[in-house]
Design an enzyme around this catalytic site. Structure first.
Site, PDB file in Angstrom:
ATOM      1  N   HIS A 171       0.844  -1.196   0.000  1.00 45.53           N
ATOM      2  CA  HIS A 171       0.000   0.000   0.000  1.00 45.53           C
ATOM      3  C   HIS A 171       0.877   1.243   0.000  1.00 45.53           C
ATOM      4  CE1 HIS A 171      -3.082   2.901   1.393  1.00 45.53           C
ATOM      5  NE2 HIS A 171      -3.885   2.108   0.711  1.00 45.53           N
ATOM      6  N   HIS A 172       0.472   2.243  -0.785  1.00 42.74           N
ATOM      7  CA  HIS A 172       1.308   3.429  -0.973  1.00 42.74           C
ATOM      8  C   HIS A 172       1.489   4.236   0.314  1.00 42.74           C
ATOM      9  CE1 HIS A 172       3.550   6.201  -3.329  1.00 42.74           C
ATOM     10  NE2 HIS A 172       2.998   5.904  -4.477  1.00 42.74           N
ATOM     11  N   SER A 173       0.639   4.013   1.310  1.00 46.95           N
ATOM     12  CA  SER A 173       0.798   4.737   2.574  1.00 46.95           C
ATOM     13  C   SER A 173       2.071   4.323   3.301  1.00 46.95           C
ATOM     14  CB  SER A 173      -0.413   4.490   3.489  1.00 46.95           C
ATOM     15  OG  SER A 173      -0.532   3.109   3.810  1.00 46.95           O
TER      16      SER A 173
END
Length: 510
Positions: A171-173
């Site tokens: 996930h890009h977070s």
């Protein structure tokens, strides 16, 4: 199997660990959430941004291996590398005592939930198509928030380019492309030296000649400062205009509203990095200039074919069928860390390190020249002129600062709306990442190619360039409803390099 695995651990200089999978009853005997509450910290504003419904972006990194992958070896070594980073062993939970803000909470990682090993038919027909469909179906799903937001799929599948494939989904977070590539490379070692980390080329700063006399040196500096100031003002104005009303021309690559929720077909092609360097040296440009140039040429060929009424035939259309002017821009994501390039994982984990972990990226709106050129080298010349001008601008830093300011003043909803509006008013996303100079192994498994991409972004087309040893992999992530023939588009970009290289050789520029 045990002797083979033991050999690989010793070869990598790593010791096997016991993965704490635990039974359901054992998990219930832990604290209600299985969390180490002493190690909590809030998510950064940019990390929270990637949890918004219209910005729920996942990074997909495909690793092609020369040999069969042994899952036990991978699981044992993940504990010594990936899981040492707190982001990959933490949950992202809402803090009810702090207005629902999200925070990182350390937890025990059950690798059985993160490492997926499907049972595959070794004699299946069309394994390349199977891999493509597997990733396509993966892009229809998300990762359960009850666990750290990453997983790894190990496919012992013989394709045209590899004997097996690993697919990381993150996930890009958890971080931007630079930090995640750094972490991924920290899980690898050089094949010719199992204790050595990969070597990443560092861009050398070109020193300025100081042969000008005092007065002219000062005038040159003043002109340079004014040029940077003026370019930055113009670029920030265009950024704000794009956020308000300035849209790209409707074109075959521009997705419809809601395209961020559609699955993605990810395809890739490989070209010789030496061919790109040949063009680079002959035209006195950079690898990035050539990458952008061949992309412009490939996009132009593809669109020209469509406007010529031929959407399926692979043959190029010689006649220029393009409209007089097409505004087609890419959102280029730029690493704004003080230390350029991919950093060592150990450096990024230090609190006071110059290179910071996380999402430290600014936007640059990069105009693409869509035209049919009589001289193929003009595509590279146009790209160089565009990039040289962008280098003399602080656009990336200002756009990052604007996004951070909106986050602090108006909250994550407003920042998400701003970022989404910028991307939906442009056509595509483009990036170019530098990879290792030598062959590397993923826990002893030699890697043939690296192919990073993503899904969940509000673009129907994303193009990534990834170098590795003497190869450059061109990765396309597309919405098939917008671009029904992504393989043709990939071929057009690959063939454009051949045409530009032939023009260089024919004219004796090498």
């Amino acid at each position: 199997m045990e002797s083979r695995n033991g050999f690989r651990w010793r070869k990598q200089g790593l010791k096997p660990i016991e993965t704490k999978t635990g039974s359901k009853g054992e998990e219930e005997n832990k604290s209600s959430s299985g969390q180490r509450t002493a190690e909590e910290e809030p998510l950064s504003p940019s990390a929270r941004l990637f949890h918004e419904p219209n910005f729920n972006v996942y990074i997909i990194a495909t690793l092609g291996c020369k040999t069969r992958i042994y899952p036990d070896v991978v699981k044992a070594n993940l504990g010594h590398t990936l899981l040492k980073h707190p982001r990959f062993s933490s949950l992202q939970v809402e803090d009810e005592e702090n207005k629902g803000e999200m925070k990182w909470v350390r937890t025990e990682v059950d690798l059985e939930r993160h490492v997926v090993v499907p049972d595959l038919d070794p004699n299946m027909d069309l394994p390349d198509k199977f891999l493509e469909d597997y990733i396509y179906n993966l892009s229809k799903t998300t990762i359960d928030k009850s666990q750290p937001l990453w997983d790894l799929h190990l496919l012992n599948l013989r394709t045209s380019q590899s004997e097996a494939v690993g697919v990381f989904r993150i996930h890009h977070s958890l971080g931007d492309g630079t930090s995640l590539m750094s972490l991924l490379l920290a899980c690898t070692r050089q094949m010719n030296d199992p204790l050595a980390l990969p070597t990443i080329p560092i861009r050398k700063k070109q020193g300025r000649k100081n042969d000008r006399r005092g007065f002219w040196r000062i005038m040159f500096m003043l002109c340079s400062v004014f040029q940077v100031f003026w370019n930055s003002v113009v670029d920030v104005f265009m950024f704000m205009a794009t956020a308000l009303l300035l849209k790209d021309t409707e074109n075959p690559f521009k997705g419809l509203p809601g395209v961020e929720f559609t699955p993605r077909r990810i395809v890739y092609g490989t070209v010789s990095l030496d061919d790109i360097k040949l063009v680079k040296n002959a035209m006195n440009t950079t690898v990035n200039d050539v990458a952008l140039g061949i992309t412009q040429a490939g996009l132009s060929r593809y669109i020209n074919r469509i406007y010529g009424g031929n959407k399926n035939d692979g043959a190029a259309i010689e006649m220029d069928n393009l409209p007089k002017s097409i505004r087609l821009r890419s959102t280029l994501l730029v690493n704004i860390r003080p230390s350029a390039g991919i950093q060592a994982l150990a450096d990024m984990m230090e609190k006071d390190a110059e290179a910071k972990w996380g999402n430290w990226i600014g936007y640059v709106l990069l105009p693409f020249t869509i035209a049919i050129r009589d001289d193929p080298l003009d595509y590279v010349r146009d790209a160089k002129a565009t990039i040289d001008r962008k280098k003399r601008s602080l656009e990336a830093i200002y756009t990052f600062s604007i996004a951070e300011l909106v986050l602090k003043l108006f909250g994550v909803k407003a920042a998400s709306a701003l970022s989404h509006r910028i991307m939906s008013h442009t056509t595509m996303c483009f990036s170019n990442l530098v990879g290792p100079l030598e062959e590397i192994g993923f826990y002893g498994h030699p890697i043939v190619f690296l192919a990073p991409s993503s899904y969940g972004q509000p673009h129907a087309l994303m193009i990534n360039f990834q170098s590795y040893i003497d190869k450059m992999t061109i990765v396309l992530s597309v919405d098939e409803g917008t671009i029904p023939n992504p393989h043709q588009l990939c071929d057009d970009i690959v063939e454009s390099l051949g045409l530009i290289k032939d023009a260089v050789v024919t004219r004796g520029l090498v």
